[in-house]
Design a protein around this motif. Structure first.
Motif, mmCIF file in Angstrom:
data_model
loop_
_atom_site.group_PDB
_atom_site.id
_atom_site.type_symbol
_atom_site.label_atom_id
_atom_site.label_comp_id
_atom_site.label_asym_id
_atom_site.label_seq_id
_atom_site.Cartn_x
_atom_site.Cartn_y
_atom_site.Cartn_z
ATOM 1 N N ASN A 20 -33.492 -29.464 -38.660
ATOM 2 C CA ASN A 20 -34.500 -28.872 -39.063
ATOM 3 C C ASN A 20 -34.710 -27.751 -40.410
ATOM 4 O OD1 ASN A 20 -34.819 -28.714 -35.996
ATOM 5 N ND2 ASN A 20 -33.059 -27.329 -36.205
ATOM 6 N N GLN A 21 -34.525 -28.760 -41.001
ATOM 7 C CA GLN A 21 -35.126 -27.817 -42.577
ATOM 8 C C GLN A 21 -35.682 -29.449 -43.308
ATOM 9 O OE1 GLN A 21 -34.481 -25.151 -43.411
ATOM 10 N NE2 GLN A 21 -33.375 -24.605 -41.565
ATOM 11 N N SER A 22 -37.050 -28.422 -44.249
ATOM 12 C CA SER A 22 -37.624 -29.649 -44.978
ATOM 13 C C SER A 22 -36.933 -29.464 -46.679
ATOM 14 C CB SER A 22 -39.174 -29.398 -44.694
ATOM 15 O OG SER A 22 -39.517 -29.947 -43.811
ATOM 16 N N ILE A 23 -36.487 -29.906 -47.242
ATOM 17 C CA ILE A 23 -35.678 -29.893 -48.618
ATOM 18 C C ILE A 23 -36.643 -31.033 -49.551
ATOM 19 C CG2 ILE A 23 -33.426 -29.909 -49.488
ATOM 20 C CD1 ILE A 23 -32.224 -30.300 -46.906
ATOM 21 N N PRO A 24 -36.676 -29.899 -50.663
ATOM 22 C CA PRO A 24 -37.558 -31.256 -51.870
ATOM 23 C C PRO A 24 -36.789 -32.256 -52.619
ATOM 24 C CG PRO A 24 -37.290 -28.716 -52.047
ATOM 25 C CD PRO A 24 -36.419 -28.641 -51.131
ATOM 26 N N ILE A 25 -36.841 -33.469 -52.107
ATOM 27 C CA ILE A 25 -36.275 -34.275 -52.478
ATOM 28 C C ILE A 25 -35.350 -34.296 -54.024
ATOM 29 C CG2 ILE A 25 -37.978 -36.049 -51.068
ATOM 30 C CD1 ILE A 25 -39.142 -36.377 -54.598
ATOM 31 N N GLU A 26 -35.547 -33.975 -54.948
ATOM 32 C CA GLU A 26 -34.818 -33.476 -56.379
ATOM 33 C C GLU A 26 -33.382 -32.864 -55.423
ATOM 34 O OE1 GLU A 26 -37.432 -30.551 -56.877
ATOM 35 O OE2 GLU A 26 -37.630 -32.577 -56.053
ATOM 36 N N ASP A 27 -33.118 -31.654 -54.618
ATOM 37 C CA ASP A 27 -32.401 -30.746 -54.587
ATOM 38 C C ASP A 27 -31.486 -31.970 -53.744
ATOM 39 O OD1 ASP A 27 -34.263 -28.965 -55.004
ATOM 40 O OD2 ASP A 27 -33.793 -27.837 -53.419
ATOM 41 N N LEU A 28 -31.512 -32.562 -52.392
ATOM 42 C CA LEU A 28 -30.850 -33.788 -52.087
ATOM 43 C C LEU A 28 -30.260 -34.918 -52.881
ATOM 44 C CD1 LEU A 28 -31.940 -33.856 -48.256
ATOM 45 C CD2 LEU A 28 -30.081 -33.109 -49.321
ATOM 46 N N PHE A 29 -31.008 -35.411 -53.310
ATOM 47 C CA PHE A 29 -30.946 -36.443 -54.427
ATOM 48 C C PHE A 29 -30.730 -36.611 -55.638
ATOM 49 C CE2 PHE A 29 -32.969 -37.891 -50.110
ATOM 50 C CZ PHE A 29 -32.289 -38.369 -49.940
ATOM 51 N N MET A 66 -30.228 -49.330 -52.477
ATOM 52 C CA MET A 66 -29.081 -50.278 -52.784
ATOM 53 C C MET A 66 -28.435 -50.079 -53.615
ATOM 54 S SD MET A 66 -28.672 -52.622 -50.938
ATOM 55 C CE MET A 66 -27.437 -53.796 -51.898
ATOM 56 N N LYS A 67 -29.163 -49.240 -54.954
ATOM 57 C CA LYS A 67 -28.482 -48.534 -56.267
ATOM 58 C C LYS A 67 -27.397 -47.696 -55.751
ATOM 59 C CE LYS A 67 -29.246 -46.874 -61.183
ATOM 60 N NZ LYS A 67 -29.891 -46.544 -61.695
ATOM 61 N N ARG A 68 -28.336 -46.380 -54.951
ATOM 62 C CA ARG A 68 -27.528 -45.695 -54.535
ATOM 63 C C ARG A 68 -26.498 -45.161 -53.825
ATOM 64 N NH1 ARG A 68 -28.291 -40.275 -55.243
ATOM 65 N NH2 ARG A 68 -27.714 -38.454 -53.888
ATOM 66 N N ASN A 91 -21.059 -45.417 -52.653
ATOM 67 C CA ASN A 91 -19.533 -45.815 -52.784
ATOM 68 C C ASN A 91 -18.994 -44.594 -51.691
ATOM 69 O OD1 ASN A 91 -18.579 -47.877 -52.337
ATOM 70 N ND2 ASN A 91 -16.647 -46.899 -52.746
ATOM 71 N N ARG A 92 -19.946 -44.879 -50.890
ATOM 72 C CA ARG A 92 -19.153 -43.742 -49.266
ATOM 73 C C ARG A 92 -18.703 -44.493 -48.148
ATOM 74 N NH1 ARG A 92 -22.002 -38.361 -46.794
ATOM 75 N NH2 ARG A 92 -19.663 -38.913 -46.039
ATOM 76 N N GLN A 93 -17.406 -44.657 -48.344
ATOM 77 C CA GLN A 93 -16.461 -45.044 -47.126
ATOM 78 C C GLN A 93 -17.215 -45.416 -45.736
ATOM 79 O OE1 GLN A 93 -15.007 -48.613 -47.851
ATOM 80 N NE2 GLN A 93 -15.507 -47.354 -50.014
ATOM 81 N N ALA A 94 -18.230 -46.167 -45.083
ATOM 82 C CA ALA A 94 -18.741 -46.022 -43.965
ATOM 83 C C ALA A 94 -17.157 -45.589 -42.690
ATOM 84 C CB ALA A 94 -19.068 -46.795 -42.931
ATOM 85 N N ASP A 95 -17.457 -44.254 -41.675
ATOM 86 C CA ASP A 95 -16.957 -44.890 -40.613
ATOM 87 C C ASP A 95 -17.246 -44.890 -39.382
ATOM 88 O OD1 ASP A 95 -15.549 -42.856 -38.517
ATOM 89 O OD2 ASP A 95 -15.898 -40.883 -39.899
#
Length: 275
Positions: free
Chosen positions: A112-121, A150-152, A157-161
Motif C-alpha cells: 500500500n505504499q508509493s516509493i520513489p524509485i531510487e529509494d528501492l533500487f 537482467m543486470k540487476r 543473485n538472490r536465490q529463488a525460493d
C-alpha cells in the motif's frame, strides 16, 4: 476505454517475475488531464516512470495523500484514488510475487505504499529513467528496461525460493480457493514457515494473498461482463452468500459492489479485461 494501450513481454527469464511493460495514451488526452480514478487492489506491483506527477490518496480513512514522480506502487490491499498530471511514460508490471529477486528483503514495507524509485533500487535506476525519457523509440525503451533488470537480477543473485514459488503458484492457479493448511501439509512445511515465506517474499500473509487473488477474479468478472449479475459473480468466485461478497468488497475497496460499478475505474480496465 483506454486508448492505445500496449503491452510488451520480456525475455523468458524475466517473465517469471515481470508480467509486462506497458504504456497507454488515455491519461495523455487533454480531456482526461487531472482526472481522479479509483484504483482497487488488482494483484499487481507497478514501477511507473512518469515525466509528471501522480497523486495517490489511500482510502484508509486517514486521508493520506502522496504526490510523486517516478515511483513503485506496491501490492495494494486497500483502494486508492489516483490523479494523473503529466504523462505516464512507461510502466513495469511485476507479478504480485515478482519483486523479491530485485530488491533487498523488505517487501512488507512496500504494501500500500508509493516509493520513489531510487529509494528501492538505488541511484542507478535514475540512469534508466533518463534513458527512457530521452529515447523516442518505444521498443528501445523496452530493451533498456530489459537490460536493466537482467543486470540487476544477475548482480543481486538472490536465490529463488522454490517452496514459496510453488505455494504461491498453487494459490494463483486455484484462484485463492485452496486451504492454507492443506497446502502446508502437501509441501511438508509448517504454518509458521508458510507465513514467514509469504511475509518475506510477498509482504502479506498466505490467507490475505488468497483473498486478494479471489478479489482480482471477482473484479475481472465484474468489469468484463456486458450485463453484470452480482449474485452469479459472487457464487462463481466462492463467496458464501451475497453478504459475504459485500463484506469482502468493502474490506478491500471500501465500496459495495454496486458502488464499485459506478466508480471511475477506467485506469484499470486493461488489467481487468485482458484474457
Amino acid at each position: 476505454m483506454i486508448n492505445e494501450y500496449q503491452e510488451f513481454k520480456l525475455n523468458s527469464i524475466l517473465s517469471r517475475y515481470i508480467d509486462c511493460v506497458w504504456t497507454e495514451s488515455y491519461t495523455k488526452r487533454p480531456e482526461n488531464k487531472g482526472r481522479t480514478y479509483l484504483v482497487a487492489p488488482d494483484n499487481t506491483v507497478e514501477l511507473i516512470f512518469t515525466s509528471g506527477t501522480l497523486e495517490r490518496k489511500i482510502k484508509d480513512g486517514l486521508g493520506k495523500v502522496e504526490v510523486l514522480g517516478s515511483h513503485l506502487s506496491g501490492l495494494k490491499t486497500i483502494a486508492q484514488d489516483v490523479k494523473v498530471d503529466g504523462e505516464m511514460n512507461l510502466s513495469v508490471r511485476f507479478k504480485p510475487h515478482g519483486l523479491y529477486p530485485f530488491i533487498k528483503p523488505r517487501l512488507q514495507e512496500t504494501i500500500n505504499q508509493s516509493i520513489p524509485i531510487e529509494d528501492l533500487f538505488g541511484k542507478d535506476i535514475l540512469e534508466l529513467e533518463s534513458k527512457l525519457f530521452e529515447t523516442n523509440c518505444l521498443l528501445d525503451r523496452v530493451r533498456h528496461i530489459e537490460a536493466y533488470f537482467m543486470k540487476r537480477l544477475l548482480t543481486l543473485n538472490r536465490q529463488a525460493d522454490a517452496t514459496f514459488d510453488y505455494l504461491i503458484n498453487r494459490i494463483v492457479d486455484g484462484r485463492g480457493a485452496h486451504r492454507i493448511l492443506d497446502l502446508a501439509e502437501e509441501t511438508g512445511v509448517t504454518i509458521k514457515t508458510f507465513e514467514r515465506k509469504f511475509l518475506l517474499n510477498l509482504g502479506v500473509s498466505p490467507k490475505q494473498c488468497g483473498q486478494l487473488i479471489r478479489l482480482f477474479h471477482t473484479l475481472k468478472a465484474t468489469n468484463k461482463a456486458s450485463q453484470v449479475n452480482l449474485t452469479s459473480i459472487a457464487h462463481d468466485n466462492g463467496f458464501y452468500d451475497q453478504m459475504h461478497f459485500i463484506k469482502e468488497m468493502k474490506k478491500f475497496t471500501r465500496l459495495t459492489p454496486g458502488e464499485y460499478l459506478k466508480a471511475p475505474r477506467e485506469l484499470q480496465m486493461p488489467i481487468f479485461t485482458r484474457n
